[in-house]
Design an enzyme around this catalytic site. Sequence first.
Site, PDB file in Angstrom:
ATOM      1  N   LYS A  83       0.828  -1.208   0.000  1.00 54.92           N
ATOM      2  CA  LYS A  83       0.000   0.000   0.000  1.00 54.92           C
ATOM      3  C   LYS A  83       0.860   1.254   0.000  1.00 54.92           C
ATOM      4  O   LYS A  83       2.028   1.219   0.378  1.00 54.92           O
ATOM      5  CB  LYS A  83      -0.965   0.001   1.180  1.00 54.92           C
ATOM      6  CG  LYS A  83      -0.327   0.207   2.541  1.00 54.92           C
ATOM      7  CD  LYS A  83      -1.412   0.270   3.618  1.00 54.92           C
ATOM      8  CE  LYS A  83      -0.841   0.498   4.984  1.00 54.92           C
ATOM      9  NZ  LYS A  83      -0.216   1.803   5.185  1.00 54.92           N
ATOM     10  N   MET A 115      -2.088   6.737  12.491  1.00 54.81           N
ATOM     11  CA  MET A 115      -2.053   6.891  11.037  1.00 54.81           C
ATOM     12  C   MET A 115      -2.718   5.684  10.385  1.00 54.81           C
ATOM     13  O   MET A 115      -3.923   5.647  10.233  1.00 54.81           O
ATOM     14  CB  MET A 115      -0.615   7.106  10.562  1.00 54.81           C
ATOM     15  CG  MET A 115      -0.020   8.408  11.073  1.00 54.81           C
ATOM     16  SD  MET A 115       1.681   8.581  10.554  1.00 54.81           S
ATOM     17  CE  MET A 115       2.155   9.995  11.509  1.00 54.81           C
ATOM     18  N   CYS A 116      -1.942   4.705  10.013  1.00 56.39           N
ATOM     19  CA  CYS A 116      -2.463   3.582   9.219  1.00 56.39           C
ATOM     20  C   CYS A 116      -3.430   2.688   9.990  1.00 56.39           C
ATOM     21  O   CYS A 116      -4.349   2.135   9.397  1.00 56.39           O
ATOM     22  CB  CYS A 116      -1.308   2.777   8.640  1.00 56.39           C
ATOM     23  SG  CYS A 116      -0.285   3.784   7.538  1.00 56.39           S
ATOM     24  N   ILE A 117      -3.249   2.552  11.298  1.00 53.88           N
ATOM     25  CA  ILE A 117      -4.203   1.744  12.068  1.00 53.88           C
ATOM     26  C   ILE A 117      -5.574   2.417  12.068  1.00 53.88           C
ATOM     27  O   ILE A 117      -6.584   1.802  11.704  1.00 53.88           O
ATOM     28  CB  ILE A 117      -3.692   1.495  13.508  1.00 53.88           C
ATOM     29  CG1 ILE A 117      -2.414   0.656  13.490  1.00 53.88           C
ATOM     30  CG2 ILE A 117      -4.774   0.835  14.373  1.00 53.88           C
ATOM     31  CD1 ILE A 117      -2.543  -0.722  12.865  1.00 53.88           C
ATOM     32  N   THR A 120      -7.209   2.391   8.585  1.00 52.02           N
ATOM     33  CA  THR A 120      -7.691   1.067   8.193  1.00 52.02           C
ATOM     34  C   THR A 120      -8.908   0.658   9.011  1.00 52.02           C
ATOM     35  O   THR A 120      -9.848   0.059   8.465  1.00 52.02           O
ATOM     36  CB  THR A 120      -6.568   0.026   8.304  1.00 52.02           C
ATOM     37  OG1 THR A 120      -5.493   0.419   7.426  1.00 52.02           O
ATOM     38  CG2 THR A 120      -7.050  -1.361   7.930  1.00 52.02           C
TER      39      THR A 120
END
Length: 188
Positions: A83, A115-117, A120
């Site tokens: 990603k 951020m990404c956690i 998502t």
Amino acid sequence: MTTLPDRPNTALLVIDVQNGVVAGAHRRDEVVANIDTLVGKARAEDVPVVWVQHSDDQLKRDSESWQYVPELVRRDAEPLVHKNYGDSFEDTDLEALLAERGVGRLVVTGAQTDMCIRATLHGAFVRGYDVMLVGDAHTTEDLSAYGAPPPEQVIAHTNLYWTWESAPGRRGGTVGTAEVSFAAVAED
């Protein structure tokens, strides 16, 4: 309870536990050990483990910092999603991989919390998934120099607000590593 029809299965997502992402992360070793425990449990229960790996201008593909930490070893048969955005679903094949496996419920681990956690978690939830966050299996670095709260507060706040996340036909929640169940939750 997922709103995705005919998708009763659960998958474990391991997001961005890469050398350069977690090098200075809060409680790094403990979080990595918890993720390793969950990977072992998922494998023992024949639950899909899906690995997500980020790259961008600061995290160059194939560099040492881009590699997964050595404590976590992906099996060849386990999918790897590449990603370039925070949300692991955005411009990736994650949705197709999960659909193939009949997955409508996700157990989320990894980095970085803020951020990404978070991206998502929300990305999965709005796409119809039930989404369980493992509260002691995600982490972030200290970004307080940029105005963010200290990492332990970022993690605690994310765990707190995700505990009660719900919407019609789907639910979120936060659980500790020891309490993770890969079995589907019966509808209320």
